[in-house]
Scaffold this active site. Structure first.
Site, PDB file in Angstrom:
ATOM      1  N   TYR A  56    -107.126  -8.644  -0.535  1.00  0.00           N
ATOM      2  CA  TYR A  56    -106.875  -7.545   0.400  1.00  0.00           C
ATOM      3  C   TYR A  56    -106.067  -7.978   1.621  1.00  0.00           C
ATOM      4  O   TYR A  56    -105.842  -7.189   2.530  1.00  0.00           O
ATOM      5  CB  TYR A  56    -108.198  -6.900   0.876  1.00  0.00           C
ATOM      6  CG  TYR A  56    -109.196  -6.655  -0.214  1.00  0.00           C
ATOM      7  CD1 TYR A  56    -109.011  -5.628  -1.136  1.00  0.00           C
ATOM      8  CD2 TYR A  56    -110.327  -7.460  -0.339  1.00  0.00           C
ATOM      9  CE1 TYR A  56    -109.931  -5.416  -2.163  1.00  0.00           C
ATOM     10  CE2 TYR A  56    -111.255  -7.255  -1.346  1.00  0.00           C
ATOM     11  CZ  TYR A  56    -111.050  -6.229  -2.262  1.00  0.00           C
ATOM     12  OH  TYR A  56    -111.960  -6.024  -3.263  1.00  0.00           O
ATOM     13  N   HIS A  62    -106.259 -16.905  -5.832  1.00  0.00           N
ATOM     14  CA  HIS A  62    -106.624 -15.588  -5.294  1.00  0.00           C
ATOM     15  C   HIS A  62    -108.142 -15.386  -5.357  1.00  0.00           C
ATOM     16  O   HIS A  62    -108.609 -14.250  -5.442  1.00  0.00           O
ATOM     17  CB  HIS A  62    -105.885 -14.488  -6.069  1.00  0.00           C
ATOM     18  CG  HIS A  62    -105.797 -13.177  -5.352  1.00  0.00           C
ATOM     19  ND1 HIS A  62    -105.511 -13.068  -4.014  1.00  0.00           N
ATOM     20  CD2 HIS A  62    -105.961 -11.894  -5.801  1.00  0.00           C
ATOM     21  CE1 HIS A  62    -105.487 -11.786  -3.665  1.00  0.00           C
ATOM     22  NE2 HIS A  62    -105.776 -11.063  -4.731  1.00  0.00           N
ATOM     23  N   HIS A  88     -99.008  -5.948  -8.486  1.00  0.00           N
ATOM     24  CA  HIS A  88    -100.183  -6.328  -9.260  1.00  0.00           C
ATOM     25  C   HIS A  88     -99.888  -6.276 -10.756  1.00  0.00           C
ATOM     26  O   HIS A  88     -99.118  -5.428 -11.211  1.00  0.00           O
ATOM     27  CB  HIS A  88    -101.369  -5.410  -8.937  1.00  0.00           C
ATOM     28  CG  HIS A  88    -101.812  -5.504  -7.507  1.00  0.00           C
ATOM     29  ND1 HIS A  88    -101.156  -4.843  -6.483  1.00  0.00           N
ATOM     30  CD2 HIS A  88    -102.838  -6.186  -6.931  1.00  0.00           C
ATOM     31  CE1 HIS A  88    -101.757  -5.109  -5.330  1.00  0.00           C
ATOM     32  NE2 HIS A  88    -102.773  -5.925  -5.574  1.00  0.00           N
ATOM     33  N   ASP A 143    -100.531 -10.097  -7.926  1.00  0.00           N
ATOM     34  CA  ASP A 143    -101.926 -10.448  -7.684  1.00  0.00           C
ATOM     35  C   ASP A 143    -102.854  -9.958  -8.801  1.00  0.00           C
ATOM     36  O   ASP A 143    -102.534  -9.008  -9.521  1.00  0.00           O
ATOM     37  CB  ASP A 143    -102.413  -9.816  -6.375  1.00  0.00           C
ATOM     38  CG  ASP A 143    -101.887 -10.535  -5.145  1.00  0.00           C
ATOM     39  OD1 ASP A 143    -100.955 -11.358  -5.287  1.00  0.00           O
ATOM     40  OD2 ASP A 143    -102.385 -10.266  -4.041  1.00  0.00           O
ATOM     41  N   ASP A 144    -104.005 -10.610  -8.884  1.00  0.00           N
ATOM     42  CA  ASP A 144    -105.192 -10.157  -9.624  1.00  0.00           C
ATOM     43  C   ASP A 144    -105.201 -10.478 -11.118  1.00  0.00           C
ATOM     44  O   ASP A 144    -106.206 -10.223 -11.778  1.00  0.00           O
ATOM     45  CB  ASP A 144    -105.431  -8.651  -9.456  1.00  0.00           C
ATOM     46  CG  ASP A 144    -105.731  -8.259  -8.018  1.00  0.00           C
ATOM     47  OD1 ASP A 144    -105.884  -9.172  -7.178  1.00  0.00           O
ATOM     48  OD2 ASP A 144    -105.799  -7.049  -7.736  1.00  0.00           O
ATOM     49  N   HIS A 158    -112.562 -12.124  -6.138  1.00  0.00           N
ATOM     50  CA  HIS A 158    -111.815 -11.166  -5.321  1.00  0.00           C
ATOM     51  C   HIS A 158    -112.677 -10.501  -4.234  1.00  0.00           C
ATOM     52  O   HIS A 158    -112.659  -9.284  -4.064  1.00  0.00           O
ATOM     53  CB  HIS A 158    -111.177 -10.087  -6.211  1.00  0.00           C
ATOM     54  CG  HIS A 158    -109.993  -9.410  -5.574  1.00  0.00           C
ATOM     55  ND1 HIS A 158    -110.112  -8.294  -4.764  1.00  0.00           N
ATOM     56  CD2 HIS A 158    -108.674  -9.686  -5.631  1.00  0.00           C
ATOM     57  CE1 HIS A 158    -108.918  -7.899  -4.360  1.00  0.00           C
ATOM     58  NE2 HIS A 158    -108.018  -8.753  -4.870  1.00  0.00           N
TER      59      HIS A 158
END
Length: 352
Positions: free
Chosen positions: A167, A126, A237, A76-77, A130
């Site tokens: 999250y 995503h 991540h 992610d991210d 965020h």
């Protein structure tokens, strides 16, 4: 002899110019287009109102992957400056995984996203900034998804079918909106908590930090030893250096343990792209509506957004069109041909 020297020189300059045109066009394709700035909620376009009306489907989320020997590694991210190192390791191991990307980070690292996609990894949404989606209005949620889907589509040519809420925050309203957009919601059943490693300080005395590289490695060991019957979707991540480094280690260990590493789409058995209602919005006939939103001009700064939509930023300076650049190249070619003919004529004259 002079003619031949001039021909060699001109041919070299022509090659340099052609290469420069190619690079110039690629840069202008990014710089001449625009997206919302990072750090603020992206604007909602009225063309997306179709997702706000009618009954909402609140189907199930995806949390597992196949069987006990199947493992879907998800990151992610990103993309970030640390993503290429992880991609290198994925290339070495020869497996495909899933990247749930933040639109704003894609804007700053378009070439990294393109590399991940071209390598065969699955790209998922995503959001743009965020946020915790349940805290947003429905319009804000749709905008977060649409802008991220748009930039992914502009770079890869594909609209993702899968998304992960930041999250893991989701409720019935958010889930209903996402499903109405045709998206499949992916959570996880194993969380490394590696995002906490971004603040890890190995030199700190009496550190109270619970998550450490050692604790993350211990979690991976326990999952390898006792995998769930339904398979694993793990959360990692690639935004920060240490989490990305540990993610590379995890990849090697899971592979050596004999697990079948898959993308989430492969686990579920559906197409990763273009099965969404979002694709209708991106039809060229109505895509111009995206250009009405305020935007920023792309720059090389990590704090700015690379821009890839169809609208030109008001603050961007005018640049030569692709046609004018190609025309310049065409005249160079014509000049080369003329010089060849002239030299041929001189050679014939000298022969007599």
């Amino acid at each position: 002899m002079l003619c031949r020297s001039l021909l060699v020189l001109l041919a070299g300059l022509l090659l340099v110019q052609a290469h420069g045109v190619d690079l110039s066009l690629q840069k202008r394709q990014v710089a001449a287009k625009s997206y919302p700035p990072c750090g603020t909620s992206p604007p909602f376009d009225p063309a997306w109102s179709t997702f706000l009306s009618g009954a909402l489907d609140t189907g199930a989320d995806i949390t597992a992957c196949g069987n006990s020997k199947t493992w879907s590694l998800t990151y992610d991210d990103g993309p970030s400056e640390y993503t290429p190192g992880l991609l290198d390791q994925l290339d070495t191991v020869g497996v495909k995984t899933t990247f749930f990307v933040i639109g704003c980070n894609v804007a700053n690292n378009p070439s990294i996203l393109r590399r991940a996609y071209q390598a065969g990894h699955q790209i998922g949404i995503h959001t743009w900034t965020h946020p915790s989606l349940p805290k947003l209005t429905s319009e804000q949620i749709v905008a977060e998804i649409m802008w991220t889907a748009k930039i992914i589509r502009d770079i890869t040519g594909q609209t993702p079918t899968y998304m992960r809420p930041p999250y893991g925050d989701i409720d019935a309203r958010v889930r209903g909106l996402l499903h109405k957009m045709g998206l499949k919601v992916v959570i996880w059943n194993r969380d490394t908590d590696d995002w906490e490693l971004q603040t890890f300080n190995p030199n700190a005395q009496n550190s109270s930090q619970v998550v450490t590289p050692t604790s993350v490695r211990a979690s991976i060991s326990s999952w390898i030893a006792s995998p769930p019957a339904e398979g694993i979707i793990s959360l990692e991540h690639d935004l920060f250096q240490l989490p990305a480094q540990i993610a590379g280690e995890t990849l090697q260990r899971v592979s050596m343990a004999g697990f079948n590493i898959n993308t989430v789409a492969s686990c579920v058995g559906t197409a990763p792209y273009n099965n969404t209602a979002i694709e209708v919005i991106f039809n060229p006939a109505i895509a111009s509506s995206l250009s009405k939103a305020p935007s920023t001009t792309a720059s090389a700064s990590a704090n700015s957004t690379a821009t890839l939509t169809a609208s030109k930023s008001p603050s961007s300076s005018p640049s030569p069109s692709a046609g004018s650049i190609r025309a310049s190249l065409d005249w160079s070619i014509i000049g080369t041909i003329a010089l060849v003919l002239l030299c041929s004529q001189l050679d014939v004259s000298n022969a007599f």
